[in-house]
Motif scaffolding. Structure first.
Motif: not given
Length: 96
Positions: A52, A57, A60
């Motif tokens: 992640a 991200d 996440n």
């Protein structure tokens, strides 16, 4: 945002380990599996956090970081190491 702390998590893990059966609690099941099972799961969650992070991200990453911290709490419980000891080591490293 709540006042939930890492020490609250430590208490919840301890309570579930002491009171719940492995059939009804993921925490109790993980604890009953022993250090190899718990540490393997911690490693899996850490890898997911790394993925992640490098994927940028952030949403996440926060989710996976929570999983890492939760599974670390179980690994520490099995080892008999408290979060207070971990925080103390961090403070020493930061010269505080």
């Amino acid at each position: 945002m709540s006042e939930f702390t890492i020490f609250d998590l430590e208490e919840i893990v301890a309570h579930r380990v002491e009171t719940a059966s492995p059939d009804e609690s993921w925490t109790a099941k993980l604890y009953a599996g022993g250090q190899k099972v718990a540490a393997k799961k911690l490693g899996e969650e850490a890898l997911e956090a790394v993925i992640a992070a490098v994927s940028e991200d952030d949403e996440n990453l926060a989710y996976e970081a929570a999983d890492v911290i939760f599974h670390l709490a179980v690994v520490l419980k099995i080892a008999g190491v408290s979060f207070a000891e971990v925080v103390e080591r961090i403070a020493i490293r930061l010269d505080r």
